[in-house]
Scaffold this motif. Structure first.
Motif, PDB file in Angstrom:
ATOM      1  N   UNK A 132      -0.252 -15.884  -4.179  1.00 26.83           N
ATOM      2  CA  UNK A 132      -0.746 -14.503  -4.181  1.00 26.83           C
ATOM      3  C   UNK A 132      -1.450 -14.237  -5.500  1.00 26.83           C
ATOM      4  N   UNK A 133      -2.539 -13.475  -5.433  1.00 22.81           N
ATOM      5  CA  UNK A 133      -3.265 -13.079  -6.642  1.00 22.81           C
ATOM      6  C   UNK A 133      -3.261 -11.558  -6.730  1.00 22.81           C
ATOM      7  N   UNK A 134      -2.729 -11.032  -7.840  1.00 21.17           N
ATOM      8  CA  UNK A 134      -2.715  -9.593  -8.101  1.00 21.17           C
ATOM      9  C   UNK A 134      -3.569  -9.367  -9.336  1.00 21.17           C
ATOM     10  N   UNK A 135      -4.756  -8.800  -9.139  1.00 22.37           N
ATOM     11  CA  UNK A 135      -5.745  -8.703 -10.198  1.00 22.37           C
ATOM     12  C   UNK A 135      -5.512  -7.550 -11.160  1.00 22.37           C
ATOM     13  N   UNK A 136      -6.456  -7.356 -12.070  1.00 23.23           N
ATOM     14  CA  UNK A 136      -6.307  -6.344 -13.123  1.00 23.23           C
ATOM     15  C   UNK A 136      -6.089  -4.933 -12.571  1.00 23.23           C
ATOM     16  N   UNK A 137      -5.129  -4.231 -13.170  1.00 26.73           N
ATOM     17  CA  UNK A 137      -4.894  -2.814 -12.917  1.00 26.73           C
ATOM     18  C   UNK A 137      -4.485  -2.507 -11.472  1.00 26.73           C
ATOM     19  N   UNK A 138      -3.926  -3.482 -10.796  1.00 31.76           N
ATOM     20  CA  UNK A 138      -3.383  -3.234  -9.462  1.00 31.76           C
ATOM     21  C   UNK A 138      -1.963  -2.672  -9.567  1.00 31.76           C
ATOM     22  N   UNK A 139      -1.535  -1.961  -8.513  1.00 28.64           N
ATOM     23  CA  UNK A 139      -0.165  -1.468  -8.408  1.00 28.64           C
ATOM     24  C   UNK A 139       0.403  -1.882  -7.070  1.00 28.64           C
ATOM     25  N   UNK A 140       1.552  -2.557  -7.104  1.00 29.33           N
ATOM     26  CA  UNK A 140       2.247  -2.988  -5.894  1.00 29.33           C
ATOM     27  C   UNK A 140       3.608  -2.313  -5.872  1.00 29.33           C
ATOM     28  N   UNK A 141       3.879  -1.512  -4.836  1.00 29.47           N
ATOM     29  CA  UNK A 141       5.107  -0.738  -4.771  1.00 29.47           C
ATOM     30  C   UNK A 141       6.339  -1.558  -4.452  1.00 29.47           C
ATOM     31  N   UNK A 142       7.521  -0.926  -4.559  1.00 28.04           N
ATOM     32  CA  UNK A 142       8.782  -1.667  -4.443  1.00 28.04           C
ATOM     33  C   UNK A 142       9.125  -2.116  -3.024  1.00 28.04           C
ATOM     34  N   UNK A 143       8.512  -1.528  -2.007  1.00 28.34           N
ATOM     35  CA  UNK A 143       8.822  -1.881  -0.624  1.00 28.34           C
ATOM     36  C   UNK A 143       7.690  -2.634   0.054  1.00 28.34           C
ATOM     37  N   UNK A 144       6.835  -3.237  -0.747  1.00 29.31           N
ATOM     38  CA  UNK A 144       5.664  -3.949  -0.245  1.00 29.31           C
ATOM     39  C   UNK A 144       5.980  -5.429  -0.103  1.00 29.31           C
ATOM     40  N   UNK A 145       5.439  -6.042   0.947  1.00 25.17           N
ATOM     41  CA  UNK A 145       5.500  -7.491   1.122  1.00 25.17           C
ATOM     42  C   UNK A 145       4.085  -8.041   1.214  1.00 25.17           C
TER      43      UNK A 145
END
Length: 266
Positions: A20-33
Motif C-alpha cells: 500500500x502507498x499512502x502519499x503526502x498529507x493523506x489521512x486514513x481513519x481508524x476504521x478503514x481497510x
C-alpha cells in the motif's frame, strides 16, 4: 512493501495490506481497510467504515467515506465498500450508506470516477462503470455493469441505470434507463440503443440486430407498454440481452422508465 509518507496520518486501528502507498498529507481513519496495492497519491482523505479493494488508486483531494449529505443521517455506523482496480480521480466524493437505504454504498471493480464526480449514500455501482467529469449521482441509485455517464450529467435519487447503458453529457436523468439504452437531453429521453458501446464490448451483429428488433417492438406506438412488453418477452425469449431489458422493466422501481420522444418512438 507498504509506504507511508512522513506527512501522512494513518490512525490507530486502520488496516493496511501489502504494498500500500499512502502519499503526502493523506489521512486514513481508524476504521478503514486498504487492501493490497491500494495507492493514495496525496491529500486524500479516507474515513468512516470504509473498505477499499486491491490496486485501487485514488488521486489528490478525493474525500472517501465521510458522512452522507443527508439531513436524516444520525451518525449510524454505515459502510462504504469499494472493489478492486478502481481509479478515483481528483476531488471525487463518495459517501457511505444510511439507515433508510440499507446502510451500505457499494462500488464494484474496474470503475473510473473522473474529477469532481460524486457518489451519494446508498448507491450500488456495478463493475467497469465510468462517471465522466462532474457527474453527481444522488442517493439510492443503482448502476449496472459497463454503464457510462457523460460529463455534467445529473442523476436523480432512486433512478436505476441498466447494464451497458450510456447517458449523454449534460443530461438530466429522472427516470430509469433500460439496459443497453442511450439517453440524452434535459430532461433526458431515450434516444435508442448504445450501439457504439455494444460494438466496443464485442457484442455480435446478430445480438445487436436482435436488440434493435426488440427495441422497435417495445417502443412502438400500438397497444399499451404492458402489452408490448409481454409480446417482446414471448418473441425474444431466447435472447439473453432482450430478456435483460424485460426483467429490468418488470422489476419494482420508484421511478418510471425513460421513454423515447413520440417523434422517435418508431
Amino acid at each position: 512493501m507498504t509506504q507511508i509518507h512522513p506527512t501522512a496520518v494513518v490512525e490507530s486501528g486502520a488496516r493496511l495490506g501489502e504494498n500500500v502507498f499512502v502519499g503526502p498529507f493523506c489521512l486514513v481513519g481508524p476504521n478503514v481497510e486498504l487492501a493490497d496495492g491500494v495507492r493514495l497519491e496525496s491529500h486524500v482523505v479516507v474515513t468512516g467504515f470504509t473498505r477499499i479493494g486491491p490496486r485501487t488508486r485514488i488521486f489528490p483531494f478525493a474525500s472517501v467515506g465521510h458522512q452522507p449529505q443527508d439531513l436524516k443521517y444520525a451518525g449510524e455506523e454505515s459502510r462504504l465498500e469499494i472493489g478492486a482496480d478502481n481509479v478515483i480521480r481528483e476531488a471525487v466524493t463518495i459517501n457511505p450508506g444510511t439507515r433508510n437505504g440499507g446502510m451500505l454504498t457499494r462500488i464494484g471493480d474496474g470503475c473510473l470516477f473522473m474529477a469532481n464526480s460524486h457518489v451519494a449514500h446508498d448507491c450500488l455501482i456495478g463493475n467497469h462503470v465510468i462517471l465522466a467529469n462532474s457527474v453527481p449521482l444522488a442517493g439510492h441509485i443503482t448502476v449496472g455493469d459497463h454503464a457510462f455517464v457523460g460529463g455534467l450529467a445529473a442523476v436523480h435519487q432512486f433512478v436505476r441505470i441498466g447494464a451497458h447503458a450510456m447517458i449523454g453529457g449534460m443530461s438530466g436523468v429522472e427516470q430509469d434507463v433500460i439496459p443497453y439504452g442511450l439517453v440524452i437531453g434535459n430532461r433526458a429521453h431515450l434516444q435508442g440503443l448504445n450501439i457504439v458501446g455494444l460494438k466496443r464490448r464485442g457484442f455480435t451483429h446478430d445480438q445487436i440486430h436482435t436488440l434493435r428488433r426488440a427495441y422497435r417492438s417495445l417502443f412502438a406506438q400500438e397497444g399499451t407498454l404492458a402489452e408490448r412488453l409481454a409480446d417482446v418477452a414471448q418473441m425474444f425469449a431466447d435472447s439473453p440481452q432482450v430478456m435483460d431489458i424485460v426483467a429490468f422493466m418488470q422489476a419494482d422501481s420508484q421511478r418510471s422508465v425513460c421513454m423515447p420522444r413520440l417523434d422517435r418512438a418508431a
